[in-house]
Design a protein around this motif. Structure first.
Motif, PDB file in Angstrom:
ATOM      1  N   UNK A  71       0.817  -1.195   0.000  1.00  0.00           N
ATOM      2  CA  UNK A  71       0.000   0.000   0.000  1.00  0.00           C
ATOM      3  C   UNK A  71       0.857   1.253   0.000  1.00  0.00           C
ATOM      4  N   UNK A  72       0.275   2.356  -0.443  1.00  0.00           N
ATOM      5  CA  UNK A  72       0.931   3.651  -0.447  1.00  0.00           C
ATOM      6  C   UNK A  72       0.096   4.603   0.404  1.00  0.00           C
ATOM      7  N   UNK A  73       0.686   5.104   1.487  1.00  0.00           N
ATOM      8  CA  UNK A  73       0.001   6.037   2.376  1.00  0.00           C
ATOM      9  C   UNK A  73       0.476   7.449   2.090  1.00  0.00           C
ATOM     10  N   UNK A  74      -0.435   8.412   2.220  1.00  0.00           N
ATOM     11  CA  UNK A  74      -0.069   9.808   2.000  1.00  0.00           C
ATOM     12  C   UNK A  74      -0.657  10.670   3.102  1.00  0.00           C
ATOM     13  N   UNK A  75       0.018  11.781   3.362  1.00  0.00           N
ATOM     14  CA  UNK A  75      -0.462  12.762   4.320  1.00  0.00           C
ATOM     15  C   UNK A  75      -0.043  14.136   3.843  1.00  0.00           C
ATOM     16  N   UNK A  76      -0.859  15.139   4.078  1.00  0.00           N
ATOM     17  CA  UNK A  76      -0.581  16.496   3.625  1.00  0.00           C
ATOM     18  C   UNK A  76      -0.278  17.387   4.810  1.00  0.00           C
ATOM     19  N   UNK A  77       0.243  18.582   4.513  1.00  0.00           N
ATOM     20  CA  UNK A  77       0.560  19.545   5.565  1.00  0.00           C
ATOM     21  C   UNK A  77      -0.692  20.112   6.207  1.00  0.00           C
ATOM     22  N   UNK A  78      -1.865  19.911   5.597  1.00  0.00           N
ATOM     23  CA  UNK A  78      -3.128  20.372   6.167  1.00  0.00           C
ATOM     24  C   UNK A  78      -3.771  19.335   7.078  1.00  0.00           C
ATOM     25  N   UNK A  79      -3.105  18.191   7.273  1.00  0.00           N
ATOM     26  CA  UNK A  79      -3.618  17.170   8.176  1.00  0.00           C
ATOM     27  C   UNK A  79      -4.424  16.081   7.519  1.00  0.00           C
ATOM     28  N   UNK A  80      -4.586  16.125   6.201  1.00  0.00           N
ATOM     29  CA  UNK A  80      -5.339  15.092   5.506  1.00  0.00           C
ATOM     30  C   UNK A  80      -4.486  13.829   5.353  1.00  0.00           C
ATOM     31  N   UNK A  81      -5.114  12.674   5.470  1.00  0.00           N
ATOM     32  CA  UNK A  81      -4.425  11.394   5.342  1.00  0.00           C
ATOM     33  C   UNK A  81      -5.273  10.451   4.515  1.00  0.00           C
ATOM     34  N   UNK A  82      -4.608   9.474   3.921  1.00  0.00           N
ATOM     35  CA  UNK A  82      -5.339   8.497   3.121  1.00  0.00           C
ATOM     36  C   UNK A  82      -4.429   7.442   2.551  1.00  0.00           C
ATOM     37  N   UNK A  83      -5.025   6.478   1.865  1.00  0.00           N
ATOM     38  CA  UNK A  83      -4.297   5.394   1.205  1.00  0.00           C
ATOM     39  C   UNK A  83      -4.660   5.416  -0.268  1.00  0.00           C
ATOM     40  N   UNK A  84      -3.651   5.351  -1.120  1.00  0.00           N
ATOM     41  CA  UNK A  84      -3.910   5.264  -2.548  1.00  0.00           C
ATOM     42  C   UNK A  84      -4.448   3.875  -2.876  1.00  0.00           C
ATOM     43  N   UNK A  85      -5.472   3.789  -3.722  1.00  0.00           N
ATOM     44  CA  UNK A  85      -6.056   2.476  -4.037  1.00  0.00           C
ATOM     45  C   UNK A  85      -5.118   1.649  -4.902  1.00  0.00           C
ATOM     46  N   UNK A  86      -4.561   0.594  -4.331  1.00  0.00           N
ATOM     47  CA  UNK A  86      -3.675  -0.316  -5.051  1.00  0.00           C
ATOM     48  C   UNK A  86      -4.166  -1.734  -4.828  1.00  0.00           C
ATOM     49  N   UNK A  87      -4.380  -2.424  -5.890  1.00  0.00           N
ATOM     50  CA  UNK A  87      -4.867  -3.801  -5.792  1.00  0.00           C
ATOM     51  C   UNK A  87      -3.739  -4.720  -5.346  1.00  0.00           C
ATOM     52  N   UNK A  88      -3.980  -5.507  -4.323  1.00  0.00           N
ATOM     53  CA  UNK A  88      -2.966  -6.429  -3.840  1.00  0.00           C
ATOM     54  C   UNK A  88      -2.834  -7.615  -4.793  1.00  0.00           C
ATOM     55  N   UNK A  89      -1.613  -8.037  -5.080  1.00  0.00           N
ATOM     56  CA  UNK A  89      -1.418  -9.173  -6.004  1.00  0.00           C
ATOM     57  C   UNK A  89      -1.703 -10.511  -5.335  1.00  0.00           C
ATOM     58  N   UNK A  90      -2.975 -10.717  -4.943  1.00  0.00           N
ATOM     59  CA  UNK A  90      -3.325 -11.938  -4.217  1.00  0.00           C
ATOM     60  C   UNK A  90      -3.125 -13.185  -5.072  1.00  0.00           C
ATOM     61  N   UNK A  91      -3.502 -13.104  -6.344  1.00  0.00           N
ATOM     62  CA  UNK A  91      -3.402 -14.281  -7.223  1.00  0.00           C
ATOM     63  C   UNK A  91      -1.951 -14.711  -7.377  1.00  0.00           C
ATOM     64  N   UNK A  92      -1.074 -13.740  -7.545  1.00  0.00           N
ATOM     65  CA  UNK A  92       0.343 -14.055  -7.709  1.00  0.00           C
ATOM     66  C   UNK A  92       0.913 -14.676  -6.445  1.00  0.00           C
ATOM     67  N   UNK A  93       0.531 -14.138  -5.292  1.00  0.00           N
ATOM     68  CA  UNK A  93       1.034 -14.691  -4.032  1.00  0.00           C
ATOM     69  C   UNK A  93       0.543 -16.114  -3.825  1.00  0.00           C
ATOM     70  N   UNK A  94      -0.711 -16.386  -4.201  1.00  0.00           N
ATOM     71  CA  UNK A  94      -1.249 -17.744  -4.069  1.00  0.00           C
ATOM     72  C   UNK A  94      -0.496 -18.708  -4.976  1.00  0.00           C
ATOM     73  N   UNK A  95      -0.217 -18.293  -6.213  1.00  0.00           N
ATOM     74  CA  UNK A  95       0.536 -19.155  -7.138  1.00  0.00           C
ATOM     75  C   UNK A  95       1.933 -19.450  -6.588  1.00  0.00           C
TER      76      UNK A  95
END
Length: 304
Positions: free
Chosen positions: A239-263
């Motif tokens: 995941x990629x987390x971000x925060x701004x100088x104004x106090x905003x926080x969030x996570x960029x939507x990134x799909x986890x490679x679940x299929x690859x990890x299972x293989x």
């Protein structure tokens, strides 16, 4: 090569440091992440240019060119080990003075070695000698107590690679020409994003059964857009987390490679039940390497 940390700057001298070796081109809240310049040009007074690194898939096209690539990478590895062995022997011999380990001094050793080894002149002098540039830098880091002593390059531990400067290669559209090897195709999803950039250095390396090429482009420095907001980006495994100088926080939507990890886990479990050294075990290892390579490329694409 590119630095291991990047600075994200905005107005008011506010600076966040991104602690991961990644080339970022993420624009968020109208603030742009700009790459730092290569370490070798950090003292350059010309601030009108910057550097970007792009990776391509290199397609030799013929078996003869593939063998030349492997031979050139093998020659660089041979020279690294041979010169390192000479330096280590002189250090251990108390009757001799400590060896000179600057790039120029190692280059003199390479010239003598090239005259003794009959097959080394088959490969380009400057490209093979450039491997000693990395060894000289490794010795300097060792003497500054910032890294371990230079080690020998082993077949299954180090990646086959070589570096060429701008005088020994040429890029035209989607093809690259390397002296004494010839023209080869290079592929990348999206093509070359820096058509106006000037390629100054390439590094060719082998990953599994494929050849990859990293190109450093010199481009005009893009204009910085500032609106008073600074954004810090922290890269985790998935995941990629971000925060701004104004106090905003969030996570960029990134799909986890679940299929690859299972293989990967499935084939690793299968490998434990196979006889070590058998042909089936070798095939399973290649499948594991294939899916790990896909997983790595997915994460790398998200970084970009």
């Amino acid at each position: 090569m590119l630095r291991s940390s990047w600075n994200l700057s905005a107005v008011g001298g506010y600076t966040d440091t991104i602690g991961r070796s990644a080339i970022l081109s993420i624009a968020y809240h109208n603030v742009t992440c700009i790459n730092a310049m290569p370490a070798r040009d950090s003292n350059n007074k010309n601030q009108d240019c910057s550097y970007r690194g792009i990776e391509y898939r290199l397609c030799p096209g013929t078996q003869r060119k593939a063998k030349k690539l492997a031979g050139l990478a093998g020659a660089c590895q041979f020279v690294w080990n041979a010169i390192l062995s000479q330096c280590n022997e002189e250090y251990q011999d108390e009757t001799k003075e400590n060896p000179q380990l600057a790039y120029f001094s190692l280059g003199k050793r390479f010239t003598k070695l090239r005259d003794k080894v009959g097959w080394l002149p088959e490969y380009l002098f400057a490209i093979v000698r450039y491997a000693l540039k990395y060894q000289a830098d490794a010795w300097q880091r060792y003497f500054r107590d910032t890294a371990n002593r230079p080690d020998f390059h082993r077949k299954h531990k180090h990646t086959d690679s070589f570096t060429a400067t701008k005088d020994f290669f040429k890029i035209v559209d989607d093809s690259v020409y390397i002296q004494k090897i010839g023209w080869m195709k290079m592929r990348r999803n999206g093509g070359n994003p820096y058509l106006d950039g000037k390629p100054i250095e390439i590094t060719v390396r082998k990953e599994g059964r494929y050849w990859k090429m990293s190109v450093i482009y010199k481009i005009p420095t893009p204009e910085k857009t500032e609106n008073g907001v600074a954004v810090g980006i922290d890269l985790n495994t998935y995941n990629v987390a971000w925060t701004s100088s104004e106090g905003e926080q969030g996570m960029l939507p990134i799909e986890k490679p679940d299929v690859k990890e299972i293989r990967i886990r499935r084939y690793q479990h299968k490998l434990t039940r196979q006889q070590k050294g058998s042909n089936r075990a070798k095939i399973t290892k290649r499948k594991i390497a294939k899916w790990k390579r896909k997983q790595k490329n997915t994460r790398k694409n998200q970084d970009h």
